[in-house]
Design a protein around this motif. Structure first.
Motif, PDB file in Angstrom:
ATOM      1  N   GLU A  69       0.803  -1.229   0.000  1.00 18.28           N
ATOM      2  CA  GLU A  69       0.000   0.000   0.000  1.00 18.28           C
ATOM      3  C   GLU A  69       0.838   1.283   0.000  1.00 18.28           C
ATOM      4  OE1 GLU A  69      -2.548  -0.454   3.388  1.00 18.28           O
ATOM      5  OE2 GLU A  69      -3.697  -2.085   2.453  1.00 18.28           O
ATOM      6  N   HIS A  70       2.040   1.221   0.582  1.00 17.45           N
ATOM      7  CA  HIS A  70       2.750   2.490   0.827  1.00 17.45           C
ATOM      8  C   HIS A  70       4.146   2.605   0.232  1.00 17.45           C
ATOM      9  CE1 HIS A  70      -0.415   3.729   3.561  1.00 17.45           C
ATOM     10  NE2 HIS A  70      -0.368   2.515   4.088  1.00 17.45           N
ATOM     11  N   LEU A  71       4.715   1.509  -0.250  1.00 12.70           N
ATOM     12  CA  LEU A  71       6.103   1.605  -0.735  1.00 12.70           C
ATOM     13  C   LEU A  71       6.121   1.733  -2.257  1.00 12.70           C
ATOM     14  CD1 LEU A  71       9.146   1.322   0.337  1.00 12.70           C
ATOM     15  CD2 LEU A  71       9.030  -0.936  -0.695  1.00 12.70           C
ATOM     16  N   ASP A  72       6.661   2.841  -2.740  1.00 14.28           N
ATOM     17  CA  ASP A  72       6.777   3.055  -4.183  1.00 14.28           C
ATOM     18  C   ASP A  72       8.275   3.154  -4.501  1.00 14.28           C
ATOM     19  OD1 ASP A  72       6.846   3.953  -6.766  1.00 14.28           O
ATOM     20  OD2 ASP A  72       5.195   5.374  -6.537  1.00 14.28           O
ATOM     21  N   ALA A  73       8.862   2.004  -4.852  1.00 14.08           N
ATOM     22  CA  ALA A  73      10.322   1.944  -5.028  1.00 14.08           C
ATOM     23  C   ALA A  73      10.795   2.868  -6.155  1.00 14.08           C
ATOM     24  CB  ALA A  73      10.747   0.506  -5.308  1.00 14.08           C
ATOM     25  N   ALA A  74      10.003   2.944  -7.229  1.00 17.50           N
ATOM     26  CA  ALA A  74      10.411   3.782  -8.366  1.00 17.50           C
ATOM     27  C   ALA A  74      10.437   5.256  -7.954  1.00 17.50           C
ATOM     28  CB  ALA A  74       9.458   3.566  -9.538  1.00 17.50           C
ATOM     29  N   GLU A  75       9.429   5.647  -7.174  1.00 16.65           N
ATOM     30  CA  GLU A  75       9.350   7.040  -6.691  1.00 16.65           C
ATOM     31  C   GLU A  75      10.537   7.356  -5.760  1.00 16.65           C
ATOM     32  OE1 GLU A  75       7.151   9.400  -7.333  1.00 16.65           O
ATOM     33  OE2 GLU A  75       6.550  10.489  -5.521  1.00 16.65           O
ATOM     34  N   ILE A  76      10.864   6.398  -4.903  1.00 11.41           N
ATOM     35  CA  ILE A  76      11.996   6.584  -3.981  1.00 11.41           C
ATOM     36  C   ILE A  76      13.279   6.787  -4.783  1.00 11.41           C
ATOM     37  CG2 ILE A  76      13.483   5.286  -2.368  1.00 11.41           C
ATOM     38  CD1 ILE A  76      10.902   4.241  -1.057  1.00 11.41           C
ATOM     39  N   ASP A  77      13.437   6.004  -5.836  1.00 12.36           N
ATOM     40  CA  ASP A  77      14.634   6.125  -6.661  1.00 12.36           C
ATOM     41  C   ASP A  77      14.642   7.463  -7.407  1.00 12.36           C
ATOM     42  OD1 ASP A  77      17.017   4.569  -7.558  1.00 12.36           O
ATOM     43  OD2 ASP A  77      16.160   5.053  -9.513  1.00 12.36           O
ATOM     44  N   ARG A  78      13.468   7.825  -7.954  1.00 12.75           N
ATOM     45  CA  ARG A  78      13.372   9.072  -8.719  1.00 12.75           C
ATOM     46  C   ARG A  78      13.674  10.278  -7.841  1.00 12.75           C
ATOM     47  NH1 ARG A  78       9.105   7.238 -11.474  1.00 12.75           N
ATOM     48  NH2 ARG A  78       7.662   7.960  -9.888  1.00 12.75           N
ATOM     49  N   LYS A  79      13.067  10.296  -6.658  1.00 14.18           N
ATOM     50  CA  LYS A  79      13.224  11.462  -5.773  1.00 14.18           C
ATOM     51  C   LYS A  79      14.470  11.368  -4.896  1.00 14.18           C
ATOM     52  CE  LYS A  79       8.576  13.196  -5.535  1.00 14.18           C
ATOM     53  NZ  LYS A  79       7.348  13.321  -4.771  1.00 14.18           N
ATOM     54  N   ALA A  80      15.144  10.226  -4.947  1.00 12.92           N
ATOM     55  CA  ALA A  80      16.338   9.997  -4.120  1.00 12.92           C
ATOM     56  C   ALA A  80      16.043  10.300  -2.651  1.00 12.92           C
ATOM     57  CB  ALA A  80      17.522  10.820  -4.629  1.00 12.92           C
ATOM     58  N   ASP A  81      14.914   9.766  -2.195  1.00 11.02           N
ATOM     59  CA  ASP A  81      14.541   9.983  -0.788  1.00 11.02           C
ATOM     60  C   ASP A  81      13.501   8.942  -0.368  1.00 11.02           C
ATOM     61  OD1 ASP A  81      14.437  11.174   1.702  1.00 11.02           O
ATOM     62  OD2 ASP A  81      12.854  12.586   1.128  1.00 11.02           O
ATOM     63  N   ILE A  82      13.616   8.479   0.860  1.00 11.08           N
ATOM     64  CA  ILE A  82      12.599   7.574   1.418  1.00 11.08           C
ATOM     65  C   ILE A  82      11.673   8.433   2.276  1.00 11.08           C
ATOM     66  CG2 ILE A  82      12.187   5.555   2.894  1.00 11.08           C
ATOM     67  CD1 ILE A  82      15.093   4.688   2.236  1.00 11.08           C
ATOM     68  N   PRO A  83      10.370   8.499   1.922  1.00 13.20           N
ATOM     69  CA  PRO A  83       9.478   9.382   2.689  1.00 13.20           C
ATOM     70  C   PRO A  83       9.426   9.004   4.163  1.00 13.20           C
ATOM     71  CG  PRO A  83       8.349   8.447   0.773  1.00 13.20           C
ATOM     72  CD  PRO A  83       9.669   7.758   0.880  1.00 13.20           C
ATOM     73  N   ARG A  84       9.280  10.010   4.995  1.00  9.66           N
ATOM     74  CA  ARG A  84       9.197   9.773   6.441  1.00  9.66           C
ATOM     75  C   ARG A  84       8.013   8.850   6.765  1.00  9.66           C
ATOM     76  NH1 ARG A  84      12.363   9.771  11.134  1.00  9.66           N
ATOM     77  NH2 ARG A  84      10.865   8.534  12.247  1.00  9.66           N
TER      78      ARG A  84
END
Ligand SMILES: Cc1cc2nc3c(=O)[nH]c(=O)nc-3n(C[C@H](O)[C@H](O)[C@H](O)COP(=O)(O)OP(=O)(O)OC[C@H]3O[C@@H](n4cnc5c(N)ncnc54)[C@H](O)[C@@H]3O)c2cc1C
Length: 331
Positions: A69-84
């Motif tokens: 539900e909450h982990l978007d690996a591609a977004e994390i890679d794109r933004k170079a950040d793991i959301p809090r």
């Protein structure tokens, strides 16, 4: 003493420091190097006891639901950040304190059960798995292994929930593979109440987001002109802690904050020493031994995902009216 002898002497001294004084048990892998294959040690492959397996299964179900539900690996890679929000969620599932004893708020899982948890995260996102490893498998590991009851009581409760984050700082410009070559200095204060740390660390995962860092520095060996590595608990709010680079650019695992920092006359209370003074190399390498198993589990998870995706593609993609998997080259 010629240069070669001096070098050898240094290696012996480092080995002695590593081995403490006590006898060392022979492990399975070490046995292989010595030409012994002792199958009893690994076969039958150890199983997780039934009561722990149930708890692990429940945790994995909860974890998978959260990650779906909450982990978007591609977004994390794109933004170079793991959301809090992802970090907080992992904390709620218990991932950030999986092997910490229950009395300090952890889940009390075995290392083997924790590997299953890390494999699941490794299946989905390399950045998130490295973040968890840096925090738990090496960040708070020194505290878990070598901390006194008082140190654990003081530091662990907030770290195991993710309210605070941990980091492990060994690497420096001159101390990469040659971990014993730590140059950061820790000079005792005149009244003996604290140590004054000076030097720089680099490539430290979570350095810029951590509230507690296990830092390796050289302390004088009493009664000699030698120095030895000692592990210290350092917090970034200590005066003289300077973040030089919060997120060093990387080609992969882009979501983790890999940092570079300096300590300039940072006063660290002697109560913050982890493990015996002068035995920090042993502390560091023992911590890394634990990390290697969970890092390995993450890679196993990633490899399984790669295989699944490759098989799926080979069974669906068609060329020349055949799925790719039907060509001999791909079979
Ligand atoms: C993404 C990332 C995260 C990291 N996170 C942390 C962290 O959280 N905490 C921390 O303390 N460190 C961390 N590190 C540092 C990491 O532990 C070091 O990069 C590692 O120890 C290697 O050191 P080095 O990069 O200086 O390579 P070097 O030591 O310069 O080695 C370069 C190459 O030479 C080879 N080599 C070196 N010595 C020998 C030898 N004796 N025989 C044969 N080959 C040799 C190595 O295999 C390597 O391929 C991180 C690094 C990266 C890239």
């Amino acid at each position: 003493m010629n240069k070669l002898d001096a070098e050898r002497q240094k290696e012996i001294q480092q080995a002695e420091e590593l081995l403490f004084a006590g006898p060392q048990a022979l492990g399975f892998a070490k046995g292989l190097f010595a030409g012994h294959f002792v199958s009893d040690w690994v076969m039958p492959y150890p199983r997780i006891p039934a009561d722990q397996q149930d708890e692990l299964d429940d945790t994995l179900t909860e974890l998978r639901k959260f990650l779906d539900e909450h982990l978007d690996a591609a977004e994390i890679d794109r933004k170079a950040d793991i959301p809090r929000s992802v970090i907080d969620g992992l904390g709620r599932v218990g991932v950030l304190g999986m092997t910490a004893p229950k009395e300090y708020g952890g889940r009390g899982f075995s290392q083997m059960a924790n590997c299953k948890v890390l494999e699941e995260i490794g299946r989905r996102c390399a950045s998130t798995s490295v973040f968890v490893n840096a925090h738990h498998s090496i960040g708070i590991r020194a505290l878990l292994l070598f901390g006194t009851h008082e140190q654990k009581q003081k530091w662990l409760p907030k770290l195991v929930t993710g309210e605070q984050l941990g980091s492990f700082a060994l690497t420096e410009k001159e101390a990469g593979s040659d971990a014993a070559n730590v140059q950061m200095q820790a000079r005792p204060s005149e009244d003996g109440s604290h140590f004054i740390l000076n030097g720089e660390k680099r490539y430290i995962t979570n350095a810029a987001i951590a509230h507690e860092l296990t830092v390796m520095a050289r302390t004088p060996v009493p009664g000699s002109d030698k120095t030895a590595v000692t592990a210290f608990l350092v917090t970034p709010d200590m005066p003289g802690f300077e973040m030089l680079e919060e997120r060093m650019p990387k080609m992969g695992i882009r979501g983790t904050a890999t940092g570079r920092f300096a300590l300039r006359d940072v006063k660290v209370p002697k109560e913050n020493i982890l493990g015996p003074q002068g035995k920090g190399l042993k502390v560091a390498l023992t911590v890394l031994d634990f990390g290697r198993t969970t890092f390995g589990a993450c890679c196993t998870g990633a490899a399984k995902t790669c295989l699944e995706l490759a098989v799926q593609h080979a069974n669906t993609r068609k060329q020349f009216n055949k799925t790719l998997g039907n060509f001999h080259l791909v079979k």
